[in-house]
Write a protein that holds these residues in place. Structure first.
Motif, short mmCIF file in Angstrom:
data_model
loop_
_atom_site.label_atom_id
_atom_site.label_comp_id
_atom_site.label_asym_id
_atom_site.label_seq_id
_atom_site.Cartn_x
_atom_site.Cartn_y
_atom_site.Cartn_z
N LEU A 222 9.69 -10.85 3.13
CA LEU A 222 8.58 -9.62 3.18
C LEU A 222 8.16 -9.25 4.38
O LEU A 222 7.28 -10.14 4.86
CB LEU A 222 7.53 -9.66 2.17
N GLU A 223 8.57 -8.47 5.35
CA GLU A 223 8.24 -8.44 7.02
C GLU A 223 6.85 -7.88 6.98
O GLU A 223 6.63 -6.94 5.97
CB GLU A 223 9.11 -7.71 7.70
N PRO A 224 5.97 -7.99 7.84
CA PRO A 224 4.55 -7.26 7.89
C PRO A 224 4.69 -5.77 7.82
O PRO A 224 3.89 -5.30 7.11
CB PRO A 224 4.18 -7.73 9.24
N GLU A 225 5.70 -5.12 8.29
CA GLU A 225 5.98 -3.65 8.33
C GLU A 225 6.16 -3.42 6.76
O GLU A 225 5.35 -2.21 6.21
CB GLU A 225 6.99 -3.04 9.08
N LEU A 226 6.89 -3.85 6.16
CA LEU A 226 7.16 -3.51 4.81
C LEU A 226 5.93 -3.78 4.01
O LEU A 226 5.74 -2.86 2.90
CB LEU A 226 8.44 -4.20 4.29
N MET A 227 5.26 -4.98 4.04
CA MET A 227 4.08 -5.37 3.34
C MET A 227 3.19 -4.34 3.39
O MET A 227 2.71 -3.63 2.51
CB MET A 227 3.54 -6.65 3.69
N MET A 228 3.02 -3.71 4.52
CA MET A 228 1.99 -2.44 4.91
C MET A 228 2.54 -1.42 4.32
O MET A 228 1.45 -0.40 3.60
CB MET A 228 1.74 -2.42 6.65
N ILE B 179 -2.66 -0.43 -2.67
CA ILE B 179 -3.10 -1.65 -2.58
C ILE B 179 -3.96 -1.94 -1.56
O ILE B 179 -3.46 -1.72 -0.12
CB ILE B 179 -1.95 -2.70 -2.92
N GLU B 180 -5.28 -2.26 -1.39
CA GLU B 180 -6.15 -2.63 -0.27
C GLU B 180 -5.64 -4.39 0.02
O GLU B 180 -5.96 -5.19 -0.80
CB GLU B 180 -7.45 -2.49 -0.35
N LEU B 181 -5.20 -4.42 1.44
CA LEU B 181 -4.98 -5.53 1.81
C LEU B 181 -6.15 -6.00 2.67
O LEU B 181 -6.97 -5.32 3.22
CB LEU B 181 -3.64 -5.79 2.79
N PRO B 182 -6.41 -7.11 2.90
CA PRO B 182 -7.63 -7.88 3.94
C PRO B 182 -7.06 -7.66 5.36
O PRO B 182 -7.54 -8.53 6.29
CB PRO B 182 -7.52 -9.17 3.58
N LEU C 91 -0.38 -13.69 -1.37
CA LEU C 91 -1.14 -12.59 -1.24
C LEU C 91 0.05 -11.56 -1.12
O LEU C 91 -0.46 -10.22 -1.55
CB LEU C 91 -2.05 -12.87 0.07
N GLY C 92 0.79 -11.59 -0.15
CA GLY C 92 1.87 -10.63 0.09
C GLY C 92 2.66 -10.22 -1.24
O GLY C 92 3.08 -8.99 -1.24
N MET C 93 2.76 -10.97 -2.24
CA MET C 93 3.49 -10.56 -3.30
C MET C 93 2.71 -9.50 -4.13
O MET C 93 3.38 -8.75 -4.74
CB MET C 93 3.72 -11.92 -4.35
N ASN C 94 1.60 -9.42 -3.82
CA ASN C 94 0.80 -8.41 -4.58
C ASN C 94 1.26 -7.19 -4.38
O ASN C 94 1.00 -6.07 -5.11
CB ASN C 94 -0.71 -8.51 -4.31
N VAL C 95 1.90 -6.55 -3.19
CA VAL C 95 2.30 -5.40 -2.87
C VAL C 95 3.49 -5.03 -3.66
O VAL C 95 3.90 -3.78 -3.69
CB VAL C 95 2.50 -5.05 -1.35
N LEU C 96 4.28 -5.92 -4.32
CA LEU C 96 5.43 -5.65 -5.01
C LEU C 96 4.98 -5.30 -6.42
O LEU C 96 4.73 -6.15 -7.23
CB LEU C 96 6.34 -7.04 -4.75
N GLN C 97 5.14 -4.01 -6.87
CA GLN C 97 4.77 -3.53 -8.10
C GLN C 97 5.97 -2.82 -8.90
O GLN C 97 5.68 -2.89 -10.14
CB GLN C 97 3.80 -2.61 -7.81
N THR C 98 6.67 -2.00 -8.19
CA THR C 98 7.63 -1.32 -8.88
C THR C 98 9.10 -1.81 -8.74
O THR C 98 9.36 -2.52 -7.67
CB THR C 98 7.64 0.10 -8.51
N GLU C 99 10.23 -1.13 -9.57
CA GLU C 99 11.33 -1.88 -9.19
C GLU C 99 11.97 -1.16 -7.92
O GLU C 99 12.71 -1.81 -7.26
CB GLU C 99 12.43 -1.10 -10.26
N GLN C 100 11.41 -0.20 -7.46
CA GLN C 100 11.79 0.23 -6.20
C GLN C 100 11.40 -0.52 -5.16
O GLN C 100 12.13 -0.98 -3.97
CB GLN C 100 11.41 1.69 -5.91
N ASP C 101 10.14 -1.22 -5.21
CA ASP C 101 9.53 -2.16 -4.26
C ASP C 101 10.53 -3.34 -4.20
O ASP C 101 10.91 -3.77 -3.06
CB ASP C 101 8.16 -2.55 -4.81
#
Length: 339
Positions: free
Chosen positions: A24-30, A38-41, A66-76
């Motif tokens: 999970l690269e920073p650009e994709l995480m954002m 999702i609000e990141l710190p 922490l990064g995992m939290n952005v993964l929510q949907t099948e598309q993610d």
């Protein structure tokens, strides 16, 4: 490009130690955080990148989860896997055996099906587009209980035809392989391949436990096995593959300098060592970068680089006919180099 760099680029390879969540690269995480509200710190991609600067396994795991939290949907999960697969294809990777951590998602109330549907859709697309084969290895988080691992295995049963093996990852110290002996036995009864992280931070005894109690088919990492001469002999004699991750070892301080990495010694001892990227977004390099930087740091010869590429297929869970086809492709590259 140097001759060794060119050789590495041209060689077909398999990658056997890759945590998809660790790509999970920073650009994709954002981007995923914004897509899912999702609000990141972190306010910027640069701040995320700065957070990827850590010096031990636990600090890494903190940002990893922490990064995992952005993964929510099948598309993610599709987007995550596809981004990795594009990079792997660019590195001439022909076969991947990908780890995923369902417990890191189901404990966030993300359905198991959401995870595996997104991942397998990307893997199927890679096979259609590039002929890249793949296998999926479901890992148990060793800092959680064996009971939780059994619950995850039960959740996996509805999707078992898409799962090729089980693994064991997360914090190694204090969580020996013996903790998961029964759940690995059950996985074996189901016909699943078995692998485990052992000897990364943990002592040689953890490698013995993984071999004798979990009955693993491959050792993930295994660096500290070199501290035990009898264990090295056993691994050599049994042709047990080790999925070694040099840049990961450097970033997590398994070695102080890449020049100190044991990869060359592993090959000289006759171990079936392979070269992999582990969690490439966090550790600073995908598979070719691991080959190149390790070759430069420890002085790998062209013959040793070719051995690593061959080992990557020999140590895979592909059928023998497929392994032979890939080895023939490596031989064709070598022949063209000599022509």
């Amino acid at each position: 490009m140097s001759a060794l760099h060119d050789l590495i680029a041209r060689l077909p390879k398999a990658e056997l130690h890759l945590h998809i969540e660790g790509s999970l690269e920073p650009e994709l995480m954002m981007a995923l955080a914004q897509r899912n509200g999702i609000e990141l710190p972190f306010k910027t991609v640069e701040e995320i990148g700065a957070a990827y600067d850590f010096s031990n396994l636990q600090d890494f795991l903190d940002i990893y989860y922490l990064g995992m939290n952005v993964l929510q949907t099948e598309q993610d999960f599709f987007d995550l896997a596809w981004a990795y697969l594009e990079r792997a294809h660019a590195d001439n990777v022909r076969h991947v055996e990908i780890f995923f951590d369902p417990q890191g998602h189901t404990e966030r109330e993300i359905p198991f099906a959401t995870v595996i549907d997104g991942l397998t859709r990307a893997l199927e697309q890679a096979e259609t587009r590039w002929g890249m084969s793949s296998q999926l290895i479901m890992c148990f988080l060793r800092h959680l209980s064996e009971e939780a691992a059994f619950e995850t295995l039960e959740q996996a049963m509805a999707h078992i035809e898409r799962i090729d093996g089980v693994g064991l990852d997360s914090s190694e110290m204090g969580h020996p392989p013996s903790k998961f002996e029964r759940v690995f036995a059950r996985a074996g009864e189901l016909g699943l391949k078995r692998v485990a992280h052992a000897g990364e931070e943990g002592p040689p005894q953890y490698v013995y436990e993984a071999l004798d109690l979990l009955h693993i088919d491959r050792v993930d990492h295994g660096n500290r096995a070199l501290e035990d001469e009898a264990l090295v002999k056993r691994l050599v004699d049994s042709k047990m593959a080790l999925t070694v991750c040099p840049l990961s070892n450097l970033r997590l301080c398994g070695v102080e300098r890449l020049e100190d990495h044991p990869m060359k010694r592993m090959l000289e001892l006759g171990l079936v060592a392979t070269c992999n990227s582990d969690d490439p977004a966090y550790f600073g390099g995908y598979v070719n970068e691991n080959y190149v930087r390790t070759a430069e740091a420890v002085g790998l010869t062209a013959a040793e680089i070719i051995t690593l590429a061959r080992n990557s297929f020999i140590g895979s869970f592909l059928p023998q006919a497929e392994i032979a086809r890939h080895l023939a492709d490596i031989d064709a590259v070598i022949a063209s180099e000599l022509a």
